[in-house]
Write a protein that holds these residues in place. Structure first.
Motif, mmCIF file in Angstrom:
data_model
loop_
_atom_site.group_PDB
_atom_site.id
_atom_site.type_symbol
_atom_site.label_atom_id
_atom_site.label_comp_id
_atom_site.label_asym_id
_atom_site.label_seq_id
_atom_site.Cartn_x
_atom_site.Cartn_y
_atom_site.Cartn_z
ATOM 1 N N HIS A 141 0.813 -1.215 0.000
ATOM 2 C CA HIS A 141 0.000 0.000 0.000
ATOM 3 C C HIS A 141 0.846 1.263 0.000
ATOM 4 O O HIS A 141 0.381 2.320 -0.445
ATOM 5 N N GLN A 194 -3.347 1.412 -5.263
ATOM 6 C CA GLN A 194 -2.637 0.601 -4.263
ATOM 7 C C GLN A 194 -3.494 0.330 -3.025
ATOM 8 O O GLN A 194 -2.994 0.203 -1.916
ATOM 9 N N PRO A 227 5.279 3.421 -6.322
ATOM 10 C CA PRO A 227 4.569 2.889 -7.488
ATOM 11 C C PRO A 227 5.497 2.398 -8.592
ATOM 12 O O PRO A 227 5.143 1.488 -9.352
#
Length: 264
Positions: free
Chosen positions: A162, A194, A166
């Motif tokens: 999470h 996410q 990215p």
């Protein structure tokens, strides 16, 4: 009050209507969650300013104690006093669906998107399959993912997904040396910001002003299938399993579980 299949209220109108019906605790809960106002003076002005908007929509009645049309007041009564609810959160478009059980035959649907609350009634006997599938933006299709192996990872690794950069997920998605399911999962997680969507089975107590979670399902929409998060072994083995499940199979099982929960 206008006769319509749906009742639409802005966030401000919804909070004001709750307060006018005497549900101050729930109104303040929404206010605090949404950070709508800061003090008591603003709260009073907030209610007064919303009166005009409720009148324009035909939801106002000066002859009633609450000043709300009977239909709207009755709807809020059903919402507040519903004991069993199912909350469905969809992260991509920031949509929330609340299914309030009224009895074995009927449910009140509350959809929340971009600050607007939309209410409608639903016959529980018709099931919730299409309602759930459409809420999560999935086509009514069944594809074969039986050959795909579930993805296993530690709970610590899962939690890091999470907050990880990215770019790491992008690299995983584009890495042809990785197994296809893992690459697909990385791409689906990126599309969902996410975050996992979730479906929560809740039991509410209006008198005590509290809700308890009976069960929570976590899911990640993919391309015509669903990533189901199995966390049954998280306490013992400190691991979670991501299982790909076809859309139809997944929501049919959720529909069965919902019917059982709401009718118990």
């Amino acid at each position: 009050m206008q006769r319509t299949e749906e009742i639409r209220l802005s966030m401000h109108e919804f909070v004001s209507a709750l307060a006018l019906c005497g549900y101050d605790s729930m109104a303040r809960q929404v206010i605090n969650e949404q950070e709508l106002i800061k003090n008591e003076t603003e709260f009073t002005r907030f209610i007064d300013e919303t009166e005009t908007k409720l009148k324009q929509k035909g939801y106002w009645d000066d002859n009633r104690e609450s000043n709300l049309a009977k239909g709207l007041e009755d709807l809020l009564y059903l919402l507040v006093h519903s004991k069993k609810k199912v909350r469905c959160i969809q992260m991509r478009e920031k949509q929330v669906l609340l299914i309030h059980s009224l009895n074995n035959n009927n449910a009140l649907l509350q959809r929340i998107q971009t600050g607007e609350h939309t209410f409608s009634f639903h016959h529980s006997g018709d099931g919730f399959y299409d309602i759930l599938r459409n809420h999560y933006g999935m086509a009514n299709i069944e594809i074969n993912v039986e050959d795909w192996q579930p993805i296993q990872m530690t709970d610590e690794m899962f939690d890091e997904l999470h907050t990880t950069n990215p770019e790491i997920l992008h690299a995983m998605k584009d890495d042809e040396n990785q197994a296809i399911p893992l690459r697909e999962f990385a791409g689906d997680l990126l599309k969902n910001g996410q975050e996992f969507d979730n479906i929560s089975f809740m039991v509410s107590n209006y008198v005590k002003d509290q809700s308890e979670f009976d069960e929570v399902q976590f899911l990640l929409p993919a391309n015509n299938y669903i990533w189901h998060l199995n966390y049954e072994n998280v306490e013992i083995k400190k691991e979670v399993v991501l299982q790909p499940i076809p859309v139809q199979s997944y929501f049919e099982e959720i529909d069965k579980a919902m019917k059982k929960f709401l009718n118990e």
